[in-house]
Design a protein around this motif. Sequence first.
Motif, PDB file in Angstrom:
ATOM      1  N   VAL A 198       0.828  -1.212   0.000  1.00  0.00           N
ATOM      2  CA  VAL A 198       0.000   0.000   0.000  1.00  0.00           C
ATOM      3  C   VAL A 198       0.860   1.259   0.000  1.00  0.00           C
ATOM      4  CG1 VAL A 198      -1.727   1.322   1.260  1.00  0.00           C
ATOM      5  CG2 VAL A 198      -1.917  -1.142   1.154  1.00  0.00           C
ATOM      6  N   ALA A 199       1.781   1.359   0.931  1.00  0.00           N
ATOM      7  CA  ALA A 199       2.607   2.566   1.030  1.00  0.00           C
ATOM      8  C   ALA A 199       3.411   2.782  -0.248  1.00  0.00           C
ATOM      9  CB  ALA A 199       3.526   2.476   2.247  1.00  0.00           C
ATOM     10  N   LEU A 200       3.936   1.713  -0.809  1.00  0.00           N
ATOM     11  CA  LEU A 200       4.703   1.791  -2.055  1.00  0.00           C
ATOM     12  C   LEU A 200       3.853   2.384  -3.175  1.00  0.00           C
ATOM     13  CD1 LEU A 200       7.200   0.894  -3.844  1.00  0.00           C
ATOM     14  CD2 LEU A 200       5.951  -1.258  -4.175  1.00  0.00           C
ATOM     15  N   LEU A 201       2.638   1.875  -3.337  1.00  0.00           N
ATOM     16  CA  LEU A 201       1.773   2.338  -4.421  1.00  0.00           C
ATOM     17  C   LEU A 201       1.279   3.758  -4.176  1.00  0.00           C
ATOM     18  CD1 LEU A 201      -0.312  -0.870  -5.175  1.00  0.00           C
ATOM     19  CD2 LEU A 201       1.636   0.047  -6.447  1.00  0.00           C
ATOM     20  N   ARG A 202       0.962   4.072  -2.933  1.00  0.00           N
ATOM     21  CA  ARG A 202       0.501   5.424  -2.643  1.00  0.00           C
ATOM     22  C   ARG A 202       1.597   6.441  -2.963  1.00  0.00           C
ATOM     23  NH1 ARG A 202      -3.968   6.441  -3.307  1.00  0.00           N
ATOM     24  NH2 ARG A 202      -5.035   5.357  -1.619  1.00  0.00           N
ATOM     25  N   ALA A 203       2.831   6.114  -2.593  1.00  0.00           N
ATOM     26  CA  ALA A 203       3.946   7.024  -2.875  1.00  0.00           C
ATOM     27  C   ALA A 203       4.203   7.146  -4.371  1.00  0.00           C
ATOM     28  CB  ALA A 203       5.199   6.545  -2.157  1.00  0.00           C
ATOM     29  N   ALA A 204       4.071   6.044  -5.104  1.00  0.00           N
ATOM     30  CA  ALA A 204       4.392   6.050  -6.530  1.00  0.00           C
ATOM     31  C   ALA A 204       3.287   6.651  -7.379  1.00  0.00           C
ATOM     32  CB  ALA A 204       4.675   4.619  -6.991  1.00  0.00           C
ATOM     33  N   LEU A 205       2.022   6.471  -6.970  1.00  0.00           N
ATOM     34  CA  LEU A 205       0.903   6.819  -7.837  1.00  0.00           C
ATOM     35  C   LEU A 205       0.072   8.001  -7.344  1.00  0.00           C
ATOM     36  CD1 LEU A 205      -0.252   3.181  -8.612  1.00  0.00           C
ATOM     37  CD2 LEU A 205       1.167   4.660 -10.045  1.00  0.00           C
ATOM     38  N   GLY A 206       0.298   8.440  -6.126  1.00  0.00           N
ATOM     39  CA  GLY A 206      -0.395   9.616  -5.621  1.00  0.00           C
ATOM     40  C   GLY A 206      -1.739   9.313  -4.990  1.00  0.00           C
ATOM     41  N   PRO A 207      -2.437  10.361  -4.547  1.00  0.00           N
ATOM     42  CA  PRO A 207      -3.654  10.181  -3.753  1.00  0.00           C
ATOM     43  C   PRO A 207      -4.911   9.835  -4.545  1.00  0.00           C
ATOM     44  CG  PRO A 207      -3.182  12.506  -4.028  1.00  0.00           C
ATOM     45  CD  PRO A 207      -2.019  11.773  -4.631  1.00  0.00           C
ATOM     46  N   ALA A 208      -4.916  10.085  -5.853  1.00  0.00           N
ATOM     47  CA  ALA A 208      -6.151   9.914  -6.618  1.00  0.00           C
ATOM     48  C   ALA A 208      -6.503   8.456  -6.874  1.00  0.00           C
ATOM     49  CB  ALA A 208      -6.044  10.661  -7.947  1.00  0.00           C
ATOM     50  N   VAL A 209      -5.511   7.596  -6.972  1.00  0.00           N
ATOM     51  CA  VAL A 209      -5.747   6.186  -7.279  1.00  0.00           C
ATOM     52  C   VAL A 209      -6.390   5.491  -6.081  1.00  0.00           C
ATOM     53  CG1 VAL A 209      -4.627   3.993  -7.833  1.00  0.00           C
ATOM     54  CG2 VAL A 209      -3.858   6.097  -8.933  1.00  0.00           C
ATOM     55  N   ALA A 210      -7.487   4.798  -6.311  1.00  0.00           N
ATOM     56  CA  ALA A 210      -8.164   4.072  -5.236  1.00  0.00           C
ATOM     57  C   ALA A 210      -7.396   2.788  -4.917  1.00  0.00           C
ATOM     58  CB  ALA A 210      -9.594   3.734  -5.640  1.00  0.00           C
ATOM     59  N   LEU A 211      -7.173   2.543  -3.641  1.00  0.00           N
ATOM     60  CA  LEU A 211      -6.485   1.327  -3.213  1.00  0.00           C
ATOM     61  C   LEU A 211      -7.419   0.505  -2.325  1.00  0.00           C
ATOM     62  CD1 LEU A 211      -2.895   2.632  -2.354  1.00  0.00           C
ATOM     63  CD2 LEU A 211      -3.726   1.641  -4.504  1.00  0.00           C
ATOM     64  N   VAL A 212      -7.715  -0.692  -2.771  1.00  0.00           N
ATOM     65  CA  VAL A 212      -8.566  -1.634  -2.044  1.00  0.00           C
ATOM     66  C   VAL A 212      -7.682  -2.791  -1.610  1.00  0.00           C
ATOM     67  CG1 VAL A 212     -10.553  -3.169  -2.190  1.00  0.00           C
ATOM     68  CG2 VAL A 212     -10.606  -0.945  -3.342  1.00  0.00           C
ATOM     69  N   VAL A 213      -7.719  -3.087  -0.316  1.00  0.00           N
ATOM     70  CA  VAL A 213      -6.706  -3.967   0.262  1.00  0.00           C
ATOM     71  C   VAL A 213      -7.340  -5.168   0.962  1.00  0.00           C
ATOM     72  CG1 VAL A 213      -4.724  -4.069   1.813  1.00  0.00           C
ATOM     73  CG2 VAL A 213      -5.190  -1.987   0.538  1.00  0.00           C
ATOM     74  N   PRO A 214      -7.228  -6.352   0.353  1.00  0.00           N
ATOM     75  CA  PRO A 214      -7.595  -7.594   1.042  1.00  0.00           C
ATOM     76  C   PRO A 214      -6.381  -8.120   1.811  1.00  0.00           C
ATOM     77  CG  PRO A 214      -7.082  -8.067  -1.228  1.00  0.00           C
ATOM     78  CD  PRO A 214      -6.877  -6.567  -1.053  1.00  0.00           C
ATOM     79  N   GLY A 215      -6.469  -9.328   2.312  1.00  0.00           N
ATOM     80  CA  GLY A 215      -5.350  -9.880   3.064  1.00  0.00           C
ATOM     81  C   GLY A 215      -5.164  -9.186   4.391  1.00  0.00           C
ATOM     82  N   VAL A 216      -6.227  -8.574   4.898  1.00  0.00           N
ATOM     83  CA  VAL A 216      -6.169  -7.860   6.174  1.00  0.00           C
ATOM     84  C   VAL A 216      -6.682  -8.786   7.267  1.00  0.00           C
ATOM     85  CG1 VAL A 216      -7.059  -5.867   7.442  1.00  0.00           C
ATOM     86  CG2 VAL A 216      -6.480  -5.641   5.023  1.00  0.00           C
ATOM     87  N   ARG A 217      -5.964  -8.827   8.366  1.00  0.00           N
ATOM     88  CA  ARG A 217      -6.350  -9.686   9.480  1.00  0.00           C
ATOM     89  C   ARG A 217      -6.219  -8.920  10.790  1.00  0.00           C
ATOM     90  NH1 ARG A 217      -8.381 -12.109   6.109  1.00  0.00           N
ATOM     91  NH2 ARG A 217      -8.322 -14.324   5.611  1.00  0.00           N
ATOM     92  N   PRO A 218      -7.267  -8.923  11.636  1.00  0.00           N
ATOM     93  CA  PRO A 218      -7.145  -8.270  12.940  1.00  0.00           C
ATOM     94  C   PRO A 218      -6.008  -8.863  13.758  1.00  0.00           C
ATOM     95  CG  PRO A 218      -9.433  -8.811  12.454  1.00  0.00           C
ATOM     96  CD  PRO A 218      -8.595  -9.493  11.409  1.00  0.00           C
ATOM     97  N   ALA A 219      -5.429  -8.066  14.637  1.00  0.00           N
ATOM     98  CA  ALA A 219      -4.324  -8.529  15.473  1.00  0.00           C
ATOM     99  C   ALA A 219      -4.730  -9.784  16.236  1.00  0.00           C
ATOM    100  CB  ALA A 219      -3.908  -7.434  16.445  1.00  0.00           C
ATOM    101  N   GLY A 220      -3.873 -10.796  16.197  1.00  0.00           N
ATOM    102  CA  GLY A 220      -4.119 -12.027  16.933  1.00  0.00           C
ATOM    103  C   GLY A 220      -4.902 -13.075  16.186  1.00  0.00           C
TER     104      GLY A 220
END
Length: 237
Positions: A167-189
């Motif tokens: 996410v951080a890599l793409l946000r830095a490279a592509l700027g704020p306008a590009v929508a980023l949808v992120v799966p692979g998210v897991r709550p702590a534990g």
Amino acid sequence: MIAKPTGTAARLIAAIDTGDLARAEALAASLAGRCGLLKVGLELFCAAGPPAVDAVARHAPVFLDVKLHDIPNTVAGAIRSLLPLRPAMVTLHAAGGAAMIAAARAEAERAGAERPLLLAVTVLTSIDAATLAATGVAALPSDQVLRLARLAVAAGADGLVCSPQEVALLRAALGPAVALVVPGVRPAGSVSDDQARTATPAEAVAAGADWIVLGRPITAAPDPAATAAAIAATLPP
């Protein structure tokens, strides 16, 4: 088109991953107001087809995660067939190439202001470096993600589906306008299941994710609505 989210609950996309339409409808009803969107993926769409989108859309906008990947003419035709369902988002594989993505965008434009966001899938969150190498791609996952992301956005994709680790890599490279949808998210534990490149919901949003996708951590919980609310409460504003 759907606007970027404001508020923590609006950032959540709950994945209604089941082949049982009745269960999908019950989950969608229980999560109404707790999530910004509800995901209809391949399992539910293959089992129930367009009626699944209609049923879920009665409760929240639909993220239609069908990961289209074919020749440009076929993908354009698929988009044309999906537009009457009025999904808020539709996914396609960036690896399909620039011509395929451009054809999808041209077809989506026929819906005008009501068109869905087109989100290009870069490297699946279940794929690590060894798995990628086994497919003949010697690059690190992060390098391949960035390569495909730039190709997709240049060809007309509105945004990307990527792992939390890019996410951080793409946000830095592509700027704020590009929508980023992120799966692979897991709550702590929680367990990672079959995800290889994960982060917590708060970490993903802090890195620049617009929306985060959670399936089993929400839908397999004893109280999905309460679990969704608890996860939203952990997110930065």
